[in-house]
Design an enzyme around this catalytic site. Structure first.
Site, PDB file in Angstrom:
ATOM      1  N   ASP A  56      -6.572   0.763   3.651  1.00 52.20           N
ATOM      2  CA  ASP A  56      -6.077   2.023   3.097  1.00 52.20           C
ATOM      3  C   ASP A  56      -4.889   1.694   2.195  1.00 52.20           C
ATOM      4  O   ASP A  56      -4.762   0.556   1.738  1.00 52.20           O
ATOM      5  CB  ASP A  56      -5.715   3.010   4.219  1.00 52.20           C
ATOM      6  CG  ASP A  56      -5.922   4.464   3.813  1.00 52.20           C
ATOM      7  OD1 ASP A  56      -5.489   4.834   2.708  1.00 52.20           O
ATOM      8  OD2 ASP A  56      -6.500   5.250   4.603  1.00 52.20           O
ATOM      9  N   ASP A  57      -4.023   2.662   1.941  1.00 51.08           N
ATOM     10  CA  ASP A  57      -2.899   2.427   1.043  1.00 51.08           C
ATOM     11  C   ASP A  57      -1.980   1.346   1.608  1.00 51.08           C
ATOM     12  O   ASP A  57      -1.664   1.338   2.795  1.00 51.08           O
ATOM     13  CB  ASP A  57      -2.104   3.717   0.857  1.00 51.08           C
ATOM     14  CG  ASP A  57      -2.950   4.848   0.297  1.00 51.08           C
ATOM     15  OD1 ASP A  57      -3.800   4.582  -0.579  1.00 51.08           O
ATOM     16  OD2 ASP A  57      -2.773   5.996   0.758  1.00 51.08           O
TER      17      ASP A  57
END
Length: 488
Positions: free
Chosen positions: A272-273
Protein backbone atom coordinates in the site's frame (compact mmCIF):
# COMPACT_ATOMS: atom_id res chain seq x y z
CA UNK A 1 21.81 11.12 -2.69
CA UNK A 2 24.34 8.80 -1.06
CA UNK A 3 21.74 7.84 1.55
CA UNK A 4 19.49 6.51 -1.21
CA UNK A 5 22.12 3.93 -2.03
CA UNK A 6 22.21 2.83 1.59
CA UNK A 7 18.77 3.59 3.02
CA UNK A 8 19.57 1.97 6.34
CA UNK A 9 22.41 4.35 7.04
CA UNK A 10 21.50 6.77 9.79
CA UNK A 11 21.97 10.44 8.93
CA UNK A 12 21.95 12.60 12.05
CA UNK A 13 21.06 16.24 11.66
CA UNK A 14 24.12 18.21 12.84
CA UNK A 15 22.53 21.60 13.32
CA UNK A 16 22.60 23.98 16.29
CA UNK A 17 19.45 23.58 18.37
CA UNK A 18 17.48 26.77 17.88
CA UNK A 19 14.01 25.94 19.14
CA UNK A 20 14.44 24.27 22.50
CA UNK A 21 11.90 21.70 23.54
CA UNK A 22 12.13 20.56 27.13
CA UNK A 23 12.31 16.92 26.17
CA UNK A 24 15.15 17.37 23.75
CA UNK A 25 17.34 19.65 25.87
CA UNK A 26 18.44 17.17 28.52
CA UNK A 27 22.10 16.15 28.68
CA UNK A 28 23.11 12.62 27.80
CA UNK A 29 22.99 10.13 30.64
CA UNK A 30 24.89 6.93 30.09
CA UNK A 31 23.48 3.53 31.02
CA UNK A 32 24.54 0.65 33.22
CA UNK A 33 28.24 0.32 34.13
CA UNK A 34 29.30 3.03 31.71
CA UNK A 35 29.90 6.28 33.60
CA UNK A 36 33.22 5.21 35.05
CA UNK A 37 34.55 4.35 31.56
CA UNK A 38 33.40 7.52 29.88
CA UNK A 39 36.94 8.77 29.19
CA UNK A 40 37.61 5.68 27.09
CA UNK A 41 34.38 5.76 25.11
CA UNK A 42 35.99 5.18 21.70
CA UNK A 43 37.77 2.09 22.94
CA UNK A 44 34.50 0.66 24.19
CA UNK A 45 32.74 1.11 20.87
CA UNK A 46 34.29 -2.22 19.96
CA UNK A 47 34.22 -3.98 23.31
CA UNK A 48 32.10 -7.07 23.52
CA UNK A 49 28.70 -6.29 24.97
CA UNK A 50 28.71 -2.51 24.39
CA UNK A 51 26.08 -1.26 21.97
CA UNK A 52 26.13 2.34 20.74
CA UNK A 53 22.93 3.96 19.55
CA UNK A 54 21.67 7.43 18.75
CA UNK A 55 18.79 8.88 20.71
CA UNK A 56 17.28 12.15 21.79
CA UNK A 57 17.83 10.99 25.37
CA UNK A 58 20.09 8.36 26.92
CA UNK A 59 18.93 6.27 29.88
CA UNK A 60 20.31 5.79 33.37
CA UNK A 61 18.37 2.67 34.38
CA UNK A 62 18.57 -0.45 32.20
CA UNK A 63 17.45 -4.06 32.22
CA UNK A 64 17.34 -7.03 29.85
CA UNK A 65 14.19 -8.87 28.89
CA UNK A 66 15.87 -12.06 30.12
CA UNK A 67 15.92 -10.55 33.64
CA UNK A 68 12.12 -10.95 33.59
CA UNK A 69 11.89 -14.42 32.12
CA UNK A 70 12.22 -13.60 28.43
CA UNK A 71 12.91 -16.67 26.28
CA UNK A 72 14.13 -16.22 22.71
CA UNK A 73 13.27 -19.66 21.33
CA UNK A 74 10.56 -18.49 18.92
CA UNK A 75 7.97 -20.67 20.70
CA UNK A 76 7.54 -19.43 24.25
CA UNK A 77 5.16 -16.51 24.76
CA UNK A 78 6.96 -13.43 26.07
CA UNK A 79 3.92 -11.19 26.43
CA UNK A 80 4.04 -11.38 30.24
CA UNK A 81 7.82 -10.90 30.31
CA UNK A 82 7.61 -7.72 28.23
CA UNK A 83 4.82 -6.21 30.28
CA UNK A 84 6.40 -7.16 33.62
CA UNK A 85 9.72 -5.64 32.57
CA UNK A 86 8.12 -2.41 31.35
CA UNK A 87 5.96 -2.09 34.46
CA UNK A 88 9.06 -2.57 36.61
CA UNK A 89 11.06 0.05 34.73
CA UNK A 90 8.17 2.51 34.89
CA UNK A 91 8.97 3.10 38.56
CA UNK A 92 12.01 5.16 37.54
CA UNK A 93 9.95 7.64 35.57
CA UNK A 94 12.11 10.51 34.42
CA UNK A 95 14.71 10.08 37.16
CA UNK A 96 18.17 10.20 35.61
CA UNK A 97 16.62 10.34 32.16
CA UNK A 98 14.40 7.26 32.42
CA UNK A 99 14.92 3.58 31.66
CA UNK A 100 15.81 1.15 28.88
CA UNK A 101 14.69 -2.43 28.18
CA UNK A 102 17.20 -4.40 26.13
CA UNK A 103 16.06 -7.30 23.93
CA UNK A 104 19.06 -9.61 23.34
CA UNK A 105 19.61 -11.94 20.36
CA UNK A 106 16.84 -14.49 19.86
CA UNK A 107 13.31 -14.84 18.53
CA UNK A 108 10.75 -13.58 21.04
CA UNK A 109 7.17 -14.61 20.39
CA UNK A 110 4.85 -12.05 21.91
CA UNK A 111 1.39 -10.57 21.94
CA UNK A 112 0.66 -6.90 22.41
CA UNK A 113 2.35 -4.92 25.20
CA UNK A 114 2.11 -1.32 26.38
CA UNK A 115 5.02 1.08 26.74
CA UNK A 116 5.59 3.64 29.47
CA UNK A 117 6.93 7.20 29.57
CA UNK A 118 10.63 8.11 29.74
CA UNK A 119 11.43 4.73 28.27
CA UNK A 120 13.52 3.12 25.52
CA UNK A 121 12.88 -0.27 23.93
CA UNK A 122 16.16 -1.42 22.36
CA UNK A 123 16.44 -4.41 20.00
CA UNK A 124 19.79 -6.07 19.36
CA UNK A 125 20.50 -6.55 15.66
CA UNK A 126 19.91 -10.29 16.06
CA UNK A 127 16.73 -9.88 18.09
CA UNK A 128 13.39 -10.62 16.44
CA UNK A 129 10.00 -9.86 17.92
CA UNK A 130 7.53 -12.39 16.50
CA UNK A 131 3.91 -11.26 16.67
CA UNK A 132 1.80 -14.10 18.01
CA UNK A 133 -0.97 -15.56 15.91
CA UNK A 134 -2.99 -16.36 19.04
CA UNK A 135 -5.77 -13.77 18.89
CA UNK A 136 -6.32 -14.14 22.65
CA UNK A 137 -3.08 -12.18 23.11
CA UNK A 138 -4.42 -9.23 21.11
CA UNK A 139 -6.86 -7.23 23.28
CA UNK A 140 -9.68 -5.44 21.48
CA UNK A 141 -9.92 -1.68 21.99
CA UNK A 142 -12.34 1.05 20.95
CA UNK A 143 -12.26 2.58 17.47
CA UNK A 144 -10.20 5.71 16.99
CA UNK A 145 -12.42 8.72 17.79
CA UNK A 146 -11.49 10.47 14.54
CA UNK A 147 -12.53 7.38 12.53
CA UNK A 148 -15.70 6.24 14.30
CA UNK A 149 -15.13 2.59 13.43
CA UNK A 150 -12.38 0.18 12.50
CA UNK A 151 -10.77 0.52 9.09
CA UNK A 152 -11.49 -3.10 8.16
CA UNK A 153 -14.91 -3.56 9.78
CA UNK A 154 -17.48 -1.87 11.99
CA UNK A 155 -16.70 -1.74 15.69
CA UNK A 156 -13.43 -2.04 17.54
CA UNK A 157 -9.94 -3.06 16.60
CA UNK A 158 -7.15 -5.26 17.83
CA UNK A 159 -4.56 -3.28 19.77
CA UNK A 160 -1.18 -2.85 18.08
CA UNK A 161 1.76 -5.12 18.85
CA UNK A 162 3.69 -2.25 20.47
CA UNK A 163 1.25 0.26 21.90
CA UNK A 164 1.18 3.34 24.09
CA UNK A 165 -1.16 6.18 24.93
CA UNK A 166 -0.73 9.46 26.82
CA UNK A 167 3.04 9.00 26.99
CA UNK A 168 5.99 11.39 27.06
CA UNK A 169 9.56 10.65 25.97
CA UNK A 170 9.31 7.27 24.22
CA UNK A 171 12.04 5.67 22.10
CA UNK A 172 11.76 2.44 20.09
CA UNK A 173 15.13 1.68 18.53
CA UNK A 174 17.99 -0.76 18.13
CA UNK A 175 20.86 -1.60 15.86
CA UNK A 176 18.50 -2.87 13.17
CA UNK A 177 16.62 -5.47 15.18
CA UNK A 178 13.50 -6.92 13.56
CA UNK A 179 9.78 -6.83 14.31
CA UNK A 180 7.94 -9.55 12.37
CA UNK A 181 4.16 -9.20 12.27
CA UNK A 182 3.63 -12.67 10.77
CA UNK A 183 0.80 -11.13 8.79
CA UNK A 184 -0.07 -13.89 6.32
CA UNK A 185 -3.01 -15.28 8.33
CA UNK A 186 -4.42 -11.78 8.79
CA UNK A 187 -4.10 -11.04 5.07
CA UNK A 188 -5.87 -14.31 4.23
CA UNK A 189 -8.79 -13.49 6.55
CA UNK A 190 -9.07 -10.01 5.07
CA UNK A 191 -9.19 -11.33 1.52
CA UNK A 192 -11.80 -13.95 2.45
CA UNK A 193 -13.98 -11.40 4.26
CA UNK A 194 -13.58 -13.28 7.54
CA UNK A 195 -12.47 -10.37 9.72
CA UNK A 196 -14.90 -9.33 12.44
CA UNK A 197 -12.42 -6.96 14.09
CA UNK A 198 -9.94 -4.59 12.44
CA UNK A 199 -6.40 -5.95 12.11
CA UNK A 200 -3.62 -4.78 14.46
CA UNK A 201 -0.70 -2.56 13.48
CA UNK A 202 2.92 -3.13 14.49
CA UNK A 203 3.55 0.16 16.31
CA UNK A 204 0.95 2.70 17.43
CA UNK A 205 1.41 5.59 19.86
CA UNK A 206 -1.59 7.76 20.72
CA UNK A 207 -1.92 11.12 22.48
CA UNK A 208 1.83 11.14 23.08
CA UNK A 209 4.74 13.52 22.61
CA UNK A 210 8.50 13.39 22.15
CA UNK A 211 8.74 10.12 20.24
CA UNK A 212 11.63 8.47 18.42
CA UNK A 213 11.29 5.32 16.29
CA UNK A 214 14.57 4.42 14.60
CA UNK A 215 17.02 1.81 13.29
CA UNK A 216 14.62 -1.12 13.03
CA UNK A 217 13.41 -3.53 10.36
CA UNK A 218 9.66 -4.14 10.26
CA UNK A 219 8.34 -7.03 8.18
CA UNK A 220 5.00 -8.65 7.37
CA UNK A 221 2.72 -6.37 9.36
CA UNK A 222 -0.92 -7.51 9.57
CA UNK A 223 -1.87 -4.01 8.36
CA UNK A 224 -0.25 -0.58 8.84
CA UNK A 225 3.31 -0.64 10.17
CA UNK A 226 3.95 2.60 12.08
CA UNK A 227 1.01 4.73 13.21
CA UNK A 228 1.62 7.77 15.41
CA UNK A 229 -1.74 9.44 16.05
CA UNK A 230 -2.85 12.51 18.01
CA UNK A 231 0.83 13.03 18.86
CA UNK A 232 3.60 15.60 18.48
CA UNK A 233 7.38 16.02 18.26
CA UNK A 234 8.11 12.78 16.43
CA UNK A 235 11.27 11.46 14.76
CA UNK A 236 11.08 8.34 12.57
CA UNK A 237 14.51 7.56 11.18
CA UNK A 238 16.46 4.73 9.59
CA UNK A 239 13.49 2.37 9.37
CA UNK A 240 13.33 -0.49 6.85
CA UNK A 241 9.80 -1.76 6.16
CA UNK A 242 9.23 -4.86 4.03
CA UNK A 243 5.95 -6.45 2.97
CA UNK A 244 4.84 -8.41 -0.10
CA UNK A 245 3.75 -5.91 -2.73
CA UNK A 246 0.32 -7.55 -2.93
CA UNK A 247 -0.29 -7.66 0.82
CA UNK A 248 -3.44 -5.66 1.75
CA UNK A 249 -3.13 -2.30 3.52
CA UNK A 250 0.47 -2.75 4.65
CA UNK A 251 1.12 1.00 4.67
CA UNK A 252 4.61 1.92 5.79
CA UNK A 253 4.40 5.03 8.00
CA UNK A 254 1.11 6.83 8.66
CA UNK A 255 1.40 10.10 10.60
CA UNK A 256 -2.21 10.76 11.61
CA UNK A 257 -3.38 13.98 13.29
CA UNK A 258 0.23 14.65 14.28
CA UNK A 259 2.19 17.89 14.65
CA UNK A 260 5.94 18.45 14.14
CA UNK A 261 7.08 15.17 12.63
CA UNK A 262 10.30 14.21 10.85
CA UNK A 263 10.70 11.08 8.70
CA UNK A 264 14.29 10.52 7.51
CA UNK A 265 16.27 7.84 5.68
CA UNK A 266 13.67 5.10 5.40
CA UNK A 267 13.38 2.24 2.91
CA UNK A 268 9.91 0.85 2.33
CA UNK A 269 8.56 -1.98 0.17
CA UNK A 270 4.81 -2.09 0.62
CA UNK A 271 1.50 -3.44 -0.56
CA UNK A 272 0.00 0.00 0.00
CA UNK A 273 1.18 3.59 0.41
CA UNK A 274 4.75 3.93 1.67
CA UNK A 275 3.84 7.11 3.56
CA UNK A 276 0.17 7.89 4.16
CA UNK A 277 -0.60 11.24 5.78
CA UNK A 278 -3.98 11.22 7.53
CA UNK A 279 -6.21 13.17 9.95
CA UNK A 280 -9.53 11.38 10.43
CA UNK A 281 -12.44 10.07 8.43
CA UNK A 282 -15.45 12.11 7.30
CA UNK A 283 -17.74 13.44 10.05
CA UNK A 284 -15.64 11.85 12.79
CA UNK A 285 -12.46 13.55 11.63
CA UNK A 286 -14.29 16.85 11.13
CA UNK A 287 -15.64 16.72 14.70
CA UNK A 288 -12.31 15.67 16.20
CA UNK A 289 -10.63 18.54 14.33
CA UNK A 290 -6.99 17.58 14.85
CA UNK A 291 -4.90 18.25 11.72
CA UNK A 292 -1.59 16.83 10.62
CA UNK A 293 0.83 19.69 10.08
CA UNK A 294 4.52 20.50 10.11
CA UNK A 295 5.68 17.24 8.54
CA UNK A 296 9.04 16.80 6.81
CA UNK A 297 9.93 13.68 4.79
CA UNK A 298 13.52 13.31 3.55
CA UNK A 299 15.60 10.66 1.81
CA UNK A 300 12.86 8.10 1.37
CA UNK A 301 13.14 5.10 -0.96
CA UNK A 302 9.84 3.45 -1.88
CA UNK A 303 8.70 0.43 -3.89
CA UNK A 304 4.91 0.08 -4.10
CA UNK A 305 3.58 -1.19 -7.45
CA UNK A 306 -0.08 -0.73 -6.48
CA UNK A 307 -0.04 2.47 -4.43
CA UNK A 308 1.58 5.83 -3.76
CA UNK A 309 5.00 6.82 -2.55
CA UNK A 310 3.41 9.57 -0.45
CA UNK A 311 -0.38 9.73 -0.08
CA UNK A 312 -2.26 12.66 1.42
CA UNK A 313 -5.56 11.19 2.57
CA UNK A 314 -7.91 9.76 1.89
CA UNK A 315 -8.77 10.18 5.58
CA UNK A 316 -7.92 13.90 5.78
CA UNK A 317 -11.04 15.37 7.37
CA UNK A 318 -9.17 17.07 10.21
CA UNK A 319 -6.91 18.79 7.70
CA UNK A 320 -3.36 18.37 6.37
CA UNK A 321 -1.06 21.38 6.11
CA UNK A 322 2.64 22.19 5.66
CA UNK A 323 4.09 18.94 4.36
CA UNK A 324 7.63 19.07 2.95
CA UNK A 325 9.13 16.16 1.02
CA UNK A 326 12.56 16.16 -0.58
CA UNK A 327 15.16 13.75 -1.94
CA UNK A 328 12.74 10.93 -2.66
CA UNK A 329 13.44 7.85 -4.81
CA UNK A 330 10.52 5.83 -6.17
CA UNK A 331 10.99 2.52 -7.98
CA UNK A 332 8.18 0.57 -9.64
CA UNK A 333 5.41 2.44 -7.84
CA UNK A 334 1.91 3.38 -8.92
CA UNK A 335 2.11 7.12 -8.24
CA UNK A 336 4.43 9.73 -6.77
CA UNK A 337 2.53 12.09 -4.47
CA UNK A 338 -1.17 11.28 -4.49
CA UNK A 339 -3.92 13.42 -3.02
CA UNK A 340 -7.03 11.39 -2.19
CA UNK A 341 -10.28 12.98 -1.06
CA UNK A 342 -14.01 13.11 -1.79
CA UNK A 343 -17.24 14.92 -1.10
CA UNK A 344 -18.03 14.19 2.54
CA UNK A 345 -14.43 14.44 3.70
CA UNK A 346 -14.44 18.14 4.47
CA UNK A 347 -11.11 19.31 5.83
CA UNK A 348 -8.26 20.51 3.65
CA UNK A 349 -4.93 19.63 2.07
CA UNK A 350 -2.84 22.75 1.59
CA UNK A 351 0.71 24.07 1.58
CA UNK A 352 2.33 20.92 0.19
CA UNK A 353 5.93 21.19 -1.03
CA UNK A 354 7.86 18.51 -2.94
CA UNK A 355 11.29 18.72 -4.57
CA UNK A 356 14.10 16.48 -5.84
CA UNK A 357 11.93 13.47 -6.58
CA UNK A 358 13.35 10.71 -8.81
CA UNK A 359 10.95 8.07 -10.20
CA UNK A 360 11.71 4.91 -12.15
CA UNK A 361 8.78 2.99 -13.70
CA UNK A 362 5.58 4.68 -12.65
CA UNK A 363 1.94 4.51 -13.63
CA UNK A 364 1.34 8.16 -12.74
CA UNK A 365 3.74 10.88 -11.67
CA UNK A 366 1.02 13.28 -10.50
CA UNK A 367 -2.33 12.01 -9.27
CA UNK A 368 -5.06 13.90 -7.46
CA UNK A 369 -8.60 12.63 -7.09
CA UNK A 370 -11.72 14.13 -5.57
CA UNK A 371 -13.66 10.91 -6.01
CA UNK A 372 -12.08 8.60 -3.44
CA UNK A 373 -15.45 7.81 -1.99
CA UNK A 374 -15.28 5.22 0.78
CA UNK A 375 -17.19 6.37 3.88
CA UNK A 376 -17.37 5.00 7.45
CA UNK A 377 -21.18 4.84 7.45
CA UNK A 378 -24.23 6.52 5.92
CA UNK A 379 -24.11 9.56 8.23
CA UNK A 380 -21.46 11.46 6.28
CA UNK A 381 -22.23 15.05 5.28
CA UNK A 382 -22.94 15.55 1.57
CA UNK A 383 -22.10 19.23 1.99
CA UNK A 384 -18.66 18.65 3.55
CA UNK A 385 -16.45 19.73 0.64
CA UNK A 386 -12.66 19.46 0.99
CA UNK A 387 -10.30 22.32 0.14
CA UNK A 388 -7.19 21.45 -1.88
CA UNK A 389 -4.83 24.37 -2.51
CA UNK A 390 -1.21 25.50 -2.80
CA UNK A 391 0.33 22.24 -4.02
CA UNK A 392 3.95 22.66 -5.19
CA UNK A 393 6.11 20.20 -7.15
CA UNK A 394 9.57 21.03 -8.50
CA UNK A 395 12.90 19.55 -9.59
CA UNK A 396 11.61 16.08 -10.49
CA UNK A 397 12.68 13.41 -12.96
CA UNK A 398 10.82 10.30 -14.03
CA UNK A 399 11.33 7.52 -16.56
CA UNK A 400 9.19 4.74 -18.01
CA UNK A 401 5.94 6.48 -17.09
CA UNK A 402 2.53 5.38 -18.35
CA UNK A 403 0.73 8.68 -17.71
CA UNK A 404 2.26 12.00 -16.61
CA UNK A 405 -0.67 13.43 -14.72
CA UNK A 406 -4.19 12.53 -13.68
CA UNK A 407 -5.61 15.54 -11.87
CA UNK A 408 -9.30 15.30 -11.02
CA UNK A 409 -10.87 17.89 -8.73
CA UNK A 410 -14.50 18.15 -7.67
CA UNK A 411 -17.15 19.77 -9.82
CA UNK A 412 -17.85 23.20 -8.37
CA UNK A 413 -14.87 22.80 -6.03
CA UNK A 414 -11.69 22.89 -8.10
CA UNK A 415 -8.29 22.10 -6.65
CA UNK A 416 -6.38 25.40 -6.85
CA UNK A 417 -2.88 26.81 -6.61
CA UNK A 418 -1.16 23.83 -8.25
CA UNK A 419 2.40 24.62 -9.33
CA UNK A 420 4.71 22.25 -11.25
CA UNK A 421 8.18 23.40 -12.33
CA UNK A 422 11.41 21.91 -13.68
CA UNK A 423 10.02 18.42 -14.24
CA UNK A 424 11.15 15.99 -16.94
CA UNK A 425 9.05 12.87 -17.54
CA UNK A 426 10.18 10.10 -19.85
CA UNK A 427 7.18 8.18 -21.15
CA UNK A 428 6.94 4.42 -21.51
CA UNK A 429 7.08 2.77 -24.92
CA UNK A 430 3.30 2.35 -24.78
CA UNK A 431 1.90 5.29 -22.78
CA UNK A 432 -1.74 6.13 -22.18
CA UNK A 433 -3.59 7.82 -25.02
CA UNK A 434 -3.86 11.00 -22.98
CA UNK A 435 -0.58 11.80 -21.23
CA UNK A 436 -2.25 14.45 -19.09
CA UNK A 437 -5.87 14.40 -17.92
CA UNK A 438 -6.98 17.48 -15.96
CA UNK A 439 -10.49 18.31 -14.76
CA UNK A 440 -11.58 20.85 -12.14
CA UNK A 441 -8.04 21.96 -11.31
CA UNK A 442 -6.29 25.32 -11.57
CA UNK A 443 -2.61 26.18 -11.51
CA UNK A 444 0.54 26.96 -13.45
CA UNK A 445 3.60 25.18 -14.80
CA UNK A 446 7.13 26.00 -15.92
CA UNK A 447 9.79 23.88 -17.58
CA UNK A 448 7.67 20.72 -17.64
CA UNK A 449 8.15 17.99 -20.27
CA UNK A 450 5.85 16.77 -21.73
CA UNK A 451 3.87 19.99 -21.60
CA UNK A 452 0.96 19.80 -19.13
CA UNK A 453 -2.72 20.27 -19.86
CA UNK A 454 -4.29 23.67 -20.47
CA UNK A 455 -5.41 23.93 -16.83
CA UNK A 456 -1.73 24.38 -15.93
CA UNK A 457 -0.59 27.09 -18.36
CA UNK A 458 3.11 27.86 -18.74
CA UNK A 459 4.22 30.87 -16.69
CA UNK A 460 7.70 31.92 -17.74
CA UNK A 461 10.49 30.59 -15.54
CA UNK A 462 8.40 30.33 -12.40
CA UNK A 463 9.96 28.16 -9.67
CA UNK A 464 7.44 26.57 -7.36
CA UNK A 465 7.72 27.36 -3.68
CA UNK A 466 9.61 25.37 -1.06
CA UNK A 467 9.97 26.95 2.41
CA UNK A 468 13.42 28.15 3.41
CA UNK A 469 12.75 28.27 7.14
CA UNK A 470 13.04 24.94 8.96
CA UNK A 471 10.48 23.25 11.14
CA UNK A 472 11.20 22.92 14.89
CA UNK A 473 11.70 19.14 14.62
CA UNK A 474 14.52 19.64 12.12
CA UNK A 475 16.73 21.22 14.78
CA UNK A 476 16.52 18.29 17.17
CA UNK A 477 19.92 16.72 17.78
CA UNK A 478 20.47 13.08 18.69
CA UNK A 479 23.01 12.03 21.30
CA UNK A 480 25.47 9.14 21.25
CA UNK A 481 24.28 6.65 23.86
CA UNK A 482 25.61 3.27 24.95
CA UNK A 483 24.17 0.16 26.48
CA UNK A 484 26.26 -2.59 28.05
CA UNK A 485 24.53 -5.97 28.06
CA UNK A 486 24.98 -7.74 31.38
CA UNK A 487 24.41 -11.19 29.91
CA UNK A 488 27.78 -11.22 28.11
Amino acid sequence: MESLKNPRKLHVVNVVLILVLAFFSAKSVYGRNYQHRLKNRHHHHHMRGYFPYSAVRCRAHTASLTDFGGVGDGKTSNTKAFQTAIDHLAQYGSRGGGSLLYVPPGKYLTGSFNLTSHFTLFLHRNAVLLATQDENEWPVIEPLPSYGRGRDTDGGRYISLIFGTNLTDVIITGNNGTIDGQGQSWWDKFRKGQLKITRPYLIELMFSKNIQISNLTLINSPSWNVHPIYSSNIIIQGITILAPTRSPNTDGINPDSCINTRIDDCYIVSGDDCIAVKSGWDQYGIAFAMPTRQLVIRRLTCISPTSAVIALGSEMSGGIQDVRAEDILAIDSESGVRIKTAVGRGGYVKDIYVKRFTMKTMKWVFWMTGNYGSHPDDKWDRYAIPIIQNINYRDMMAENVTMAGRLEGITGDPFTGICISNVTIGMANVPKKYIWNCTNVEGISSGVTPQPCGALPVQGEKVCDFPKEKLPIEFVKLHSCFYRANYM
